[in-house]
Write an enzyme that holds these catalytic residues in place. Structure first.
Site, PDB file in Angstrom:
ATOM      1  N   PRO A   1      -7.809 -48.775  82.159  1.00 21.43           N
ATOM      2  CA  PRO A   1      -9.011 -49.594  81.966  1.00 21.43           C
ATOM      3  C   PRO A   1     -10.253 -48.782  81.621  1.00 21.43           C
ATOM      4  O   PRO A   1     -11.194 -49.320  81.036  1.00 21.43           O
ATOM      5  CB  PRO A   1      -9.169 -50.311  83.310  1.00 21.43           C
ATOM      6  CG  PRO A   1      -8.421 -49.471  84.297  1.00 21.43           C
ATOM      7  CD  PRO A   1      -7.279 -48.882  83.530  1.00 21.43           C
TER       8      PRO A   1
ATOM      9  N   GLU B   1       6.187 -39.351  83.895  1.00 19.18           N
ATOM     10  CA  GLU B   1       5.478 -38.076  83.780  1.00 19.18           C
ATOM     11  C   GLU B   1       4.353 -38.164  84.793  1.00 19.18           C
ATOM     12  O   GLU B   1       3.344 -38.819  84.565  1.00 19.18           O
ATOM     13  CB  GLU B   1       4.967 -37.886  82.349  1.00 19.18           C
ATOM     14  CG  GLU B   1       4.635 -36.441  82.019  1.00 19.18           C
ATOM     15  CD  GLU B   1       3.180 -36.105  82.253  1.00 19.18           C
ATOM     16  OE1 GLU B   1       2.879 -35.545  83.333  1.00 19.18           O
ATOM     17  OE2 GLU B   1       2.360 -36.400  81.387  1.00 19.18           O
TER      18      GLU B   1
ATOM     19  N   ASN C   1      -6.798 -39.771  80.635  1.00 20.71           N
ATOM     20  CA  ASN C   1      -7.202 -38.408  80.281  1.00 20.71           C
ATOM     21  C   ASN C   1      -6.802 -38.006  78.864  1.00 20.71           C
ATOM     22  O   ASN C   1      -7.421 -37.132  78.267  1.00 20.71           O
ATOM     23  CB  ASN C   1      -6.693 -37.395  81.312  1.00 20.71           C
ATOM     24  CG  ASN C   1      -5.193 -37.407  81.469  1.00 20.71           C
ATOM     25  OD1 ASN C   1      -4.509 -38.353  81.095  1.00 20.71           O
ATOM     26  ND2 ASN C   1      -4.650 -36.343  82.051  1.00 20.71           N
TER      27      ASN C   1
ATOM     28  N   CYS D   1      -2.811 -33.070  83.814  1.00 25.54           N
ATOM     29  CA  CYS D   1      -1.749 -32.855  84.804  1.00 25.54           C
ATOM     30  C   CYS D   1      -1.129 -31.472  84.696  1.00 25.54           C
ATOM     31  O   CYS D   1      -0.382 -31.061  85.587  1.00 25.54           O
ATOM     32  CB  CYS D   1      -0.676 -33.926  84.665  1.00 25.54           C
ATOM     33  SG  CYS D   1      -0.021 -34.064  82.993  1.00 25.54           S
TER      34      CYS D   1
ATOM     35  N   PRO E   1      -2.905 -49.646  78.454  1.00 25.43           N
ATOM     36  CA  PRO E   1      -3.709 -48.432  78.611  1.00 25.43           C
ATOM     37  C   PRO E   1      -4.547 -48.485  79.879  1.00 25.43           C
ATOM     38  O   PRO E   1      -4.673 -49.521  80.532  1.00 25.43           O
ATOM     39  CB  PRO E   1      -4.592 -48.438  77.359  1.00 25.43           C
ATOM     40  CG  PRO E   1      -4.759 -49.890  77.043  1.00 25.43           C
ATOM     41  CD  PRO E   1      -3.463 -50.555  77.439  1.00 25.43           C
TER      42      PRO E   1
END
Length: 462
Positions: free
Chosen positions: A160, A232, A134, A266, A158
């Site tokens: 995919p 996180e 995101n 989030c 990272p």
């Protein structure tokens, strides 16, 4: 696992690029290179690390348009949001470039005259990072910058869906003079790479941004080698609007919090908890603003809301809306979709729900989509109880003009980040992180470099 990974534009279904994936053996080789590079990188001076990080920052800012274009293509968010992400992420590099020079030790008064005690700080060691789709740029820089500033080497895995931003950031880091073995990118099977990271004794820290269930697995698997961890994790952010709130401000900030990145963050407001006396006015004004949002390809002019990242995310959003409506919620804006399974493109028109109650799944599950459920309260303690009724504790928001009420609310909310009359509290200068099952550790601020440092004390006998 296939040898190649193809990355697609979630707004159009078009292929962007195909890249090679790494096997477990290749990831282990990357870890060994990171381990060897740590021996020299950890000995570089703080001034040298500062200089290299500043060059990296300058190159990112110089190439912000290309980086933003890449984010929009692989993630789908509107282009201007992507530019904002690039600059926000670069800000962490600029900040921690300076923090590298502020890793201080201290002397401690000894218990006897025949001793001296000195406390020093040292980098924890090679770090492995697993980052989400995101924020494919900023979630990397927010972790890499403090790690490199502290003297750690760094390996990125990272998501995919959005790996290309990671490779472009790494390319600019190398151009800035950061050695290739100090900052590496690997991509491949997530579970396999996660297991390699957590089982390797040469990786001394895992840092992860993503779902709480995956974070728990990484923590459990890291226990065997007693790694440092920063997590996180998920959020389920409440946004409380009290009866004395500035309603126009609350609507404006709720829009910014809820619909940014199509609600796929989030810290997005996930539950709008509004005083019953102002619910109708708030809902009407919010719906009016929501109806003005333009949904589409983030590269097109005027688009405010891009696609949902994939089919799984889309189906979760739809199921939450359907569940709420079946249980009595009313759709007063949006509630419609555009799906193309052949191309893998999924759009949700920004939605507002009223008559929501705690029997509905949307009140208990993170949505990760552009849906704003409004639930009412009559007493502020009821609102606080609703807000805290979750295992998550990342971000919360509230709106009131009464400072006594505001202090009371802020002290009773069980969240690591709180916005008072502010729907966008995240800042490079402040410690970002959650309470309860939303994570461990903080990113940003003066606290952000701490998780990458060990404390050692030396007792000298005279």
């Amino acid at each position: 696992m296939p040898d190649q990974l193809t990355v697609y534009n979630p707004a159009t279904g078009e292929e962007i690029k195909t890249i090679p994936q790494q096997s477990a053996t290749e990831v282990e080789e990357a870890i060994e290179r990171s381990h060897q590079a740590f021996k020299t990188w950890s000995k570089t001076s703080a001034n040298e690390r500062t200089s290299l990080l500043k060059k990296w920052y300058e190159l990112i800012v110089e190439h912000k348009e290309e980086l933003a274009d890449l984010i929009t293509k692989e993630n789908g968010k509107p282009y201007q949001e992507a530019v904002g992400e690039v600059l926000y992420g670069a800000g962490y590099i600029e900040w921690f470039a300076e923090e590298a020079k502020r890793v201080y030790g201290r002397t401690v008064p000894a218990p006897t005259t025949g001793k001296r005690i000195v406390v020093t700080r040292q980098p924890v060691g090679p770090v492995a990072a697993i980052t989400p789709w995101n924020f494919p740029n900023a979630m990397i820089t927010r972790k890499a910058a403090p790690a490199l500033a502290a003297g750690c080497t760094f390996i990125i895995k990272p998501a995919p869906d959005t790996p290309l931003s990671a490779y472009e950031l790494a390319r600019l880091a190398y151009e800035a003079g950061i050695p290739k073995d100090v900052l590496q990118v690997v991509i491949g099977d997530g579970e396999e790479i996660g297991n390699v990271f957590t089982s390797s004794p040469k990786i001394r820290k895992i840092t992860f941004t993503g779902s709480t269930p995956v974070g728990k697995i990484l923590m459990k698997n890291s226990a065997d080698t007693v790694k440092h961890v920063s997590m996180e994790l998920g959020g389920h952010a409440p946004l409380i609007v009290d009866e004395d709130a500035d309603i126009d401000l609350a609507v404006e900030q709720a829009m910014a919090s809820k619909y940014r990145n199509a609600g796929q963050t989030c810290v997005c407001a996930n539950r709008l908890i509004v005083h019953e006396s102002i619910k109708d006015e708030f809902a009407a004004k919010l719906s009016e603003q929501v109806s003005k949002l333009k949904v589409g390809n983030g590269l097109e002019e005027g688009v405010n809301v891009g696609p949902i990242i994939n089919k799984r995310g889309f189906e979760k959003i739809v199921s939450q809306i359907d569940d709420a409506v079946e249980k009595g919620a009313k759709v007063i804006a949006g509630g419609t979709y555009d799906r193309n399974d052949d191309k893998g493109c999924y759009f949700v028109n920004p939605t507002v729900l009223t008559d929501v109650d705690t029997s509905m799944n949307i009140m208990h599950e993170e949505t990760f989509g552009p849906v704003a459920p409004i639930v009412t309260f009559s007493d502020i303690d009821e609102a606080i109880q609703l807000a805290n009724d979750t295992p998550y504790g990342l971000a919360a928001y509230f709106f009131t003009e009464n400072y006594r009420r505001g202090i009371y609310i802020s002290e009773n909310l069980e969240y690591g980040i709180i916005g008072w009359n502010d729907g966008g509290p995240s800042a490079v200068q402040a410690p970002f992180g959650g309470m309860k099952e939303s994570g461990i550790g903080r990113e940003g601020g003066s606290e952000g470099i701490e998780p990458y440092l060990e404390t050692k004390y030396l007792s000298i006998g005279l």
